[in-house]
Design a protein around this motif. Structure first.
Motif, PDB file in Angstrom:
ATOM      1  N   TYR A 178     -25.220  10.397 -28.084  1.00 50.46           N
ATOM      2  CA  TYR A 178     -24.992   8.975 -28.352  1.00 50.46           C
ATOM      3  C   TYR A 178     -25.334   8.116 -27.151  1.00 50.46           C
ATOM      4  O   TYR A 178     -25.698   6.948 -27.304  1.00 50.46           O
ATOM      5  CB  TYR A 178     -23.545   8.747 -28.798  1.00 50.46           C
ATOM      6  N   GLN A 179     -25.229   8.680 -25.972  1.00 51.29           N
ATOM      7  CA  GLN A 179     -25.649   7.921 -24.798  1.00 51.29           C
ATOM      8  C   GLN A 179     -27.143   7.641 -24.834  1.00 51.29           C
ATOM      9  O   GLN A 179     -27.599   6.577 -24.405  1.00 51.29           O
ATOM     10  CB  GLN A 179     -25.277   8.697 -23.532  1.00 51.29           C
ATOM     11  N   SER A 180     -27.921   8.593 -25.357  1.00 51.50           N
ATOM     12  CA  SER A 180     -29.382   8.441 -25.357  1.00 51.50           C
ATOM     13  C   SER A 180     -29.918   7.802 -26.637  1.00 51.50           C
ATOM     14  O   SER A 180     -30.919   7.075 -26.593  1.00 51.50           O
ATOM     15  CB  SER A 180     -30.051   9.802 -25.151  1.00 51.50           C
ATOM     16  N   HIS A 181     -29.290   8.073 -27.794  1.00 49.43           N
ATOM     17  CA  HIS A 181     -29.837   7.616 -29.066  1.00 49.43           C
ATOM     18  C   HIS A 181     -28.840   6.826 -29.914  1.00 49.43           C
ATOM     19  O   HIS A 181     -29.113   6.523 -31.070  1.00 49.43           O
ATOM     20  CB  HIS A 181     -30.331   8.817 -29.890  1.00 49.43           C
ATOM     21  N   GLY A 182     -27.698   6.506 -29.348  1.00 46.88           N
ATOM     22  CA  GLY A 182     -26.652   5.842 -30.126  1.00 46.88           C
ATOM     23  C   GLY A 182     -27.041   4.471 -30.639  1.00 46.88           C
ATOM     24  O   GLY A 182     -26.721   4.118 -31.780  1.00 46.88           O
ATOM     25  N   ASP A 183     -27.737   3.684 -29.833  1.00 41.66           N
ATOM     26  CA  ASP A 183     -28.103   2.330 -30.271  1.00 41.66           C
ATOM     27  C   ASP A 183     -29.019   2.387 -31.489  1.00 41.66           C
ATOM     28  O   ASP A 183     -28.824   1.649 -32.465  1.00 41.66           O
ATOM     29  CB  ASP A 183     -28.781   1.572 -29.130  1.00 41.66           C
ATOM     30  N   LEU A 184     -30.031   3.262 -31.451  1.00 40.02           N
ATOM     31  CA  LEU A 184     -30.936   3.392 -32.589  1.00 40.02           C
ATOM     32  C   LEU A 184     -30.190   3.941 -33.802  1.00 40.02           C
ATOM     33  O   LEU A 184     -30.398   3.472 -34.925  1.00 40.02           O
ATOM     34  CB  LEU A 184     -32.100   4.315 -32.226  1.00 40.02           C
ATOM     35  N   ALA A 185     -29.317   4.916 -33.592  1.00 43.43           N
ATOM     36  CA  ALA A 185     -28.567   5.513 -34.696  1.00 43.43           C
ATOM     37  C   ALA A 185     -27.725   4.468 -35.409  1.00 43.43           C
ATOM     38  O   ALA A 185     -27.695   4.408 -36.649  1.00 43.43           O
ATOM     39  CB  ALA A 185     -27.683   6.641 -34.176  1.00 43.43           C
ATOM     40  N   ARG A 186     -27.037   3.636 -34.643  1.00 44.25           N
ATOM     41  CA  ARG A 186     -26.173   2.620 -35.265  1.00 44.25           C
ATOM     42  C   ARG A 186     -26.994   1.519 -35.915  1.00 44.25           C
ATOM     43  O   ARG A 186     -26.546   0.897 -36.888  1.00 44.25           O
ATOM     44  CB  ARG A 186     -25.221   2.043 -34.215  1.00 44.25           C
ATOM     45  N   ARG A 187     -28.205   1.282 -35.421  1.00 41.40           N
ATOM     46  CA  ARG A 187     -29.030   0.205 -35.963  1.00 41.40           C
ATOM     47  C   ARG A 187     -29.654   0.586 -37.298  1.00 41.40           C
ATOM     48  O   ARG A 187     -29.718  -0.241 -38.213  1.00 41.40           O
ATOM     49  CB  ARG A 187     -30.119  -0.174 -34.950  1.00 41.40           C
ATOM     50  N   VAL A 188     -30.112   1.828 -37.447  1.00 41.06           N
ATOM     51  CA  VAL A 188     -30.863   2.195 -38.650  1.00 41.06           C
ATOM     52  C   VAL A 188     -30.170   3.252 -39.501  1.00 41.06           C
ATOM     53  O   VAL A 188     -30.585   3.502 -40.637  1.00 41.06           O
ATOM     54  CB  VAL A 188     -32.280   2.693 -38.294  1.00 41.06           C
ATOM     55  N   GLY A 189     -29.122   3.895 -38.991  1.00 41.34           N
ATOM     56  CA  GLY A 189     -28.516   5.012 -39.693  1.00 41.34           C
ATOM     57  C   GLY A 189     -27.345   4.632 -40.566  1.00 41.34           C
ATOM     58  O   GLY A 189     -26.638   3.656 -40.292  1.00 41.34           O
ATOM     59  N   ALA A 190     -27.131   5.402 -41.618  1.00 40.38           N
ATOM     60  CA  ALA A 190     -25.999   5.186 -42.503  1.00 40.38           C
ATOM     61  C   ALA A 190     -24.723   5.719 -41.870  1.00 40.38           C
ATOM     62  O   ALA A 190     -24.745   6.525 -40.951  1.00 40.38           O
ATOM     63  CB  ALA A 190     -26.246   5.871 -43.850  1.00 40.38           C
ATOM     64  N   HIS A 191     -23.575   5.234 -42.404  1.00 40.47           N
ATOM     65  CA  HIS A 191     -22.254   5.681 -41.957  1.00 40.47           C
ATOM     66  C   HIS A 191     -22.073   5.518 -40.450  1.00 40.47           C
ATOM     67  O   HIS A 191     -21.612   6.439 -39.764  1.00 40.47           O
ATOM     68  CB  HIS A 191     -21.991   7.125 -42.375  1.00 40.47           C
ATOM     69  N   GLY A 192     -22.446   4.375 -39.941  1.00 41.44           N
ATOM     70  CA  GLY A 192     -22.220   4.103 -38.532  1.00 41.44           C
ATOM     71  C   GLY A 192     -23.141   4.828 -37.586  1.00 41.44           C
ATOM     72  O   GLY A 192     -22.908   4.841 -36.368  1.00 41.44           O
ATOM     73  N   GLY A 193     -24.187   5.450 -38.118  1.00 44.63           N
ATOM     74  CA  GLY A 193     -25.167   6.120 -37.275  1.00 44.63           C
ATOM     75  C   GLY A 193     -25.117   7.627 -37.334  1.00 44.63           C
ATOM     76  O   GLY A 193     -26.046   8.303 -36.880  1.00 44.63           O
ATOM     77  N   MET A 194     -24.054   8.180 -37.915  1.00 45.53           N
ATOM     78  CA  MET A 194     -23.935   9.641 -37.894  1.00 45.53           C
ATOM     79  C   MET A 194     -25.047  10.321 -38.691  1.00 45.53           C
ATOM     80  O   MET A 194     -25.533  11.393 -38.309  1.00 45.53           O
ATOM     81  CB  MET A 194     -22.563  10.082 -38.416  1.00 45.53           C
TER      82      MET A 194
END
Length: 405
Positions: free
Chosen positions: A327-343
């Protein structure tokens, strides 16, 4: 019951396969979850969507629109009831991504592996112990990855807790609790007969969201394994409304199911499942260790009692200290485009990363089938008045191997 001596092929613990510089994917099932996942792959390098398969024309059209909107090449489309078999037989597919009705999961997973494909399958991967063994046997025979898409293992909180445990911050985890409490009374069951056949059966029909992250924190299959469970349910006090059907006669679920699991080393887990009570959504997550404690409460609050650290209830303070490197490396992208808060995005990112690098997956076939096996095992325990039920060792003894090298 199968055992270590009956294994015909080597185990696939920490399986490594040849790296795939470009992962060629076929999506089978393009409902809500399948389309969400397709969107994630538009943001991942080194992937090509070669085929999409769904019975509903509108779902295929929406998938086509997703590819077009991201300037991706069109995928071949399949719409027949058995077209998934043709997709699995193609020689230009590396990964089959399964988001169909639960009743098809095991059949598609086995068939795909038998035709040389890696498999990623929605939860649960199987409904019966027999199907769990079919999947294990196919993975060992074919030497293919088969990962159940348990997205909750990639939730930001669960991953931070796992990171915390890996540092030994709370000592050895000796007890854990998880739940899936989700009021589904809004669902029109008359239009979803597959829901009646799965969601309203005795026991815990959806155990993996709570169980999966707890098993990872407790190193299940990495030095310990699930050994036995006891499961009880209250009776059903309210029923889904389905026109023309007596659901009081059909619904055997019970509002709340509670399951206690013990491990071979004497540790315990408590799992709960309730989809028919008017309660707020809750995925409880609690870890109790020899040196500390961590819990996520409702509404995103959390508690931790860690040596040398004051009790923390603020989410950002917790993440500032223990956020997982993913999440330190990819958390921003995960939360921006991913479902369920990025998970969900984080799960897909890790799957593709491991396939491209030739690494073992974060969750292997043994994890997926063991977590899914509770669907049948909890039903058996409930129907026998809460009697203890043994949990099969799907690894046939490989759970205790030293795989650090």
């Amino acid at each position: 019951m199968k055992n270590l001596e009956s294994r015909e092929y080597p185990h696939v613990v920490a399986l490594r396969c040849a790296p795939l510089p470009v992962v060629r994917i076929a999506f089978i099932g393009l409902g809500h979850r399948g389309r969400q996942s397709l969107v994630h792959y538009m943001y991942l390098d080194g992937v090509e969507v070669r085929a999409v398969c769904d019975l509903q024309r509108e779902n295929r059209e929406e998938a086509r629109a997703v590819l077009e909107s991201h300037c991706m090449p069109a995928a071949d489309e399949y719409g027949g009831a058995d077209d998934w078999k043709e997709v699995c037989r193609r020689d230009d597919i590396d990964l089959v991504y399964v988001c169909t009705s639960i009743r098809l999961h095991a059949d598609i997973a086995v068939y795909a592996m038998e035709h040389g494909k890696h498999v990623a399958c929605e939860v649960p991967i199987a409904n019966t112990i027999a199907d769990c063994w079919r999947i294990v046997d196919a993975a060992e025979r074919c030497r293919r990855h088969c990962m159940m898409l348990e997205n909750c293992c990639y939730d930001r909180f669960e991953m931070a807790a796992l990171h915390l445990c890996s540092q030994g911050a709370i000592g050895e985890v000796t007890h854990a609790e998880g739940s899936y409490v989700h009021d589904l009374s809004h669902i029109d069951f008359a239009k979803r007969p597959d829901y009646i056949g799965h969601w309203l059966t005795t026991g815990n029909p959806y155990p993996t969201h709570g169980l999966g992250p707890l098993c990872q924190a407790m190193n299940i299959h990495r030095g310990d394994r699930l050994a036995r469970l006891v499961s009880v349910s209250n009776r059903q006090f309210n029923y889904p409304e389905v026109a023309g059907r007596d659901m009081a006669a059909e619904c055997r679920l019970g509002n709340m199911n509670t399951t206690i699991v013990t491990t071979l080393k004497g540790k315990t887990m408590v799992l709960q499942h309730d989809i028919s009570s008017p309660r707020p959504y809750e995925r409880r997550y609690l870890l109790s260790g020899t040196r500390g404690f961590i819990e996520r409460e409702s509404h995103g609050r959390m508690k931790s009692l860690v040596p040398g650290v004051d009790e923390m209830c603020e989410q950002e303070a917790f993440f500032a200290r223990y956020d997982h490197p993913f999440y330190q490396s990819h958390g921003d992208l995960a939360r921006r485009v991913g479902a369920h808060g990025g998970m969900d995005f984080m799960m897909d990112y890790r799957l593709i990363h491991c396939l491209r690098q030739g690494l073992p997956l974060d969750m292997d076939v043994y994890d997926g089938v063991e977590w899914s096996s509770l669907v049948e095992l909890t039903r058996l325990s409930v129907e026998q008045g809460g009697c203890p039920v043994d949990i099969p060792d799907f690894t046939r003894g490989a759970w205790n191997l030293d795989i650090s090298t």
